[in-house]
Write a protein that holds these residues in place. Structure first.
Motif, PDB file in Angstrom:
ATOM      1  N   UNK A 189       0.849  -1.190   0.000  1.00 46.85           N
ATOM      2  CA  UNK A 189       0.000   0.000   0.000  1.00 46.85           C
ATOM      3  C   UNK A 189       0.890   1.248   0.000  1.00 46.85           C
ATOM      4  N   UNK A 190       0.540   2.219  -0.838  1.00 45.94           N
ATOM      5  CA  UNK A 190       1.210   3.514  -0.847  1.00 45.94           C
ATOM      6  C   UNK A 190       0.263   4.556  -0.269  1.00 45.94           C
ATOM      7  N   UNK A 191       0.802   5.541   0.419  1.00 46.31           N
ATOM      8  CA  UNK A 191      -0.014   6.611   0.980  1.00 46.31           C
ATOM      9  C   UNK A 191       0.496   7.966   0.504  1.00 46.31           C
ATOM     10  N   UNK A 192      -0.456   8.843   0.157  1.00 46.18           N
ATOM     11  CA  UNK A 192      -0.122  10.188  -0.293  1.00 46.18           C
ATOM     12  C   UNK A 192      -1.017  11.199   0.412  1.00 46.18           C
ATOM     13  N   UNK A 193      -0.460  12.349   0.704  1.00 45.42           N
ATOM     14  CA  UNK A 193      -1.246  13.433   1.278  1.00 45.42           C
ATOM     15  C   UNK A 193      -2.254  13.911   0.220  1.00 45.42           C
ATOM     16  N   UNK A 194      -3.525  14.022   0.619  1.00 43.89           N
ATOM     17  CA  UNK A 194      -4.548  14.339  -0.389  1.00 43.89           C
ATOM     18  C   UNK A 194      -4.428  15.766  -0.893  1.00 43.89           C
ATOM     19  N   UNK A 195      -3.922  16.658  -0.079  1.00 45.75           N
ATOM     20  CA  UNK A 195      -3.814  18.050  -0.488  1.00 45.75           C
ATOM     21  C   UNK A 195      -2.602  18.300  -1.398  1.00 45.75           C
ATOM     22  N   UNK A 196      -1.442  17.846  -0.961  1.00 44.60           N
ATOM     23  CA  UNK A 196      -0.211  18.121  -1.715  1.00 44.60           C
ATOM     24  C   UNK A 196       0.088  17.068  -2.777  1.00 44.60           C
ATOM     25  N   UNK A 197      -0.424  15.845  -2.576  1.00 41.35           N
ATOM     26  CA  UNK A 197      -0.106  14.750  -3.479  1.00 41.35           C
ATOM     27  C   UNK A 197       1.219  14.085  -3.180  1.00 41.35           C
ATOM     28  N   UNK A 198       1.944  14.574  -2.181  1.00 44.24           N
ATOM     29  CA  UNK A 198       3.262  14.018  -1.853  1.00 44.24           C
ATOM     30  C   UNK A 198       3.133  12.717  -1.063  1.00 44.24           C
ATOM     31  N   UNK A 199       4.122  11.845  -1.228  1.00 44.06           N
ATOM     32  CA  UNK A 199       4.118  10.563  -0.530  1.00 44.06           C
ATOM     33  C   UNK A 199       4.300  10.773   0.977  1.00 44.06           C
ATOM     34  N   UNK A 200       3.624   9.921   1.747  1.00 44.62           N
ATOM     35  CA  UNK A 200       3.775   9.931   3.205  1.00 44.62           C
ATOM     36  C   UNK A 200       4.837   8.905   3.592  1.00 44.62           C
TER      37      UNK A 200
END
Length: 366
Positions: A355-366
């Motif tokens: 699973x990959x996670x990204x910040x919904x606002x910036x689109x950057x990876x968590x």
């Protein structure tokens, strides 16, 4: 430094800024592929390196030499374009030797260079043929041979395979990789095809809207995408994105419409800092599995997830499923199985360690 370097390069067309600011270092003898969607600035970047477009600001160095304002012929580069641009009235040998004859090179030297290039590209038996008597792949090899005979420091390729059919593109990708090893020269290759980038490059430069999004090896950009753009662009079929929210205290999970997936320990540790935050979960199609295929498996990283399948595309060893998770449209690539029957709606498995996670606002990876 040797190799090719762009130092804070800016490119404007009138008031329009197409390259806001770019810095990039390419090592000597490295094969770098610049990839991105149409209009992202990749061909403009290549043309600035070649001297076919002026830079608005910044510097370009080739082999340690500042070539920013030098004409193309003084940059020690050779370029292969999308179009073959062969002279129809000349045979293969004539096309390959034209630039050398124009430069006044000795006849013996010209013949030797053409012979070596023809052997390298397996064109020896075609030197007396005209372009109309060659296949598309052979014509493209002649165009490459015309560049190789110049023995340039750096080779530039502007989508040279886009006019070929799928089978020829595949074989030419292999030939280009072999050619790079034989020549041991710096090569910069531009394409919109991420498969070409993944299969040929030492490093990939991913661009969007004139900005470099990520630079890394094919494995790096696939396994550790910096943002949702890179994650969605690299990989075929492309990554699925599902809106979700982080839940839980010790065992962190991402939960959304129609799914809840526990996170691997390392990702969970990073995600704890943003618990309760709205995120985007990235699921690659190839990390889905049929439940029956994992029966009796000791692996504990798989979680059930329901897919409402609308279309199943059989492609031999696997099937691509066009499906929905909740209201979100997704693609899953699963093993076809011995019966090769179309898959239907139901519970499937997903490898939660992927699973990959990204910040919904910036689109950057968590």
């Amino acid at each position: 430094m040797r190799g090719v370097a762009l130092e804070k390069v800016i490119k404007r067309f009138g008031p329009t800024v197409v390259i806001p600011e770019m810095s990039l270092s390419i090592e000597e003898s490295e094969f770098v592929v610049i990839v991105g969607p149409s209009g992202c600035g990749k061909s403009t970047t290549l043309r600035m390196i070649a001297g076919l477009e002026d830079v608005s600001k910044g510097k370009i160095r080739i082999g340690g030499k500042d070539v920013t304002w030098l004409p193309p012929k003084q940059r020690d580069i050779a370029m292969v374009f999308q179009s073959y641009a062969l002279y129809p009235h000349m045979d293969v040998a004539g096309n390959m030797s034209f630039a050398l004859r124009l430069a006044g090179k000795p006849k013996a030297e010209i013949e030797e260079r053409v012979r070596r290039a023809a052997e390298m590209l397996e064109l020896t038996d075609y030197l007396a043929r005209k372009p109309k008597d060659l296949s598309g792949g052979q014509r493209q090899r002649v165009a490459m041979g015309r560049s190789i005979v110049r023995d340039a420091y750096c080779f530039l390729f502007d989508e040279p395979l886009s006019n070929l059919d799928a089978k020829l593109r595949s074989s030419m990708r292999t030939e280009l990789a072999i050619l790079h090893k034989k020549l041991d020269r710096t090569m910069i290759y531009v394409t919109h095809d991420q498969i070409e980038a993944m299969t040929m490059a030492d490093r990939i430069v991913i661009m969007d809207k004139g900005i470099i999004q990520q630079v890394g090896t094919p494995r790096d950009v696939y396994n550790s995408p910096r943002n949702t753009f890179v994650a969605g662009f690299i990989g075929s079929p492309s990554m699925n994105f599902l809106d979700g929210e982080l839940r839980g205290e010790d065992a962190v999970a991402v939960k959304g419409d129609g799914f809840e997936l526990p996170l691997a320990p390392e990702l969970a540790k990073r995600a704890k800092k943003t618990r309760g935050k709205k995120v985007v979960a990235g699921l690659r199609p190839e990390h889905f599995a049929v439940e029956a295929s994992r029966a009796g498996s000791s692996e504990s990283t798989y979680a059930k997830i329901r897919l409402d399948v609308s279309v199943a595309e059989y492609i031999g060893s696997s099937q691509f499923l066009a499906a929905k998770i909740g209201d979100a449209h997704v693609t899953a690539a699963v093993e076809a199985g011995p019966a090769s029957e179309p898959m239907s709606s139901g519970n499937y498995l997903f490898d939660t360690s992927r699973v990959y996670l990204f910040d919904r606002e910036s689109g950057n990876a968590i």
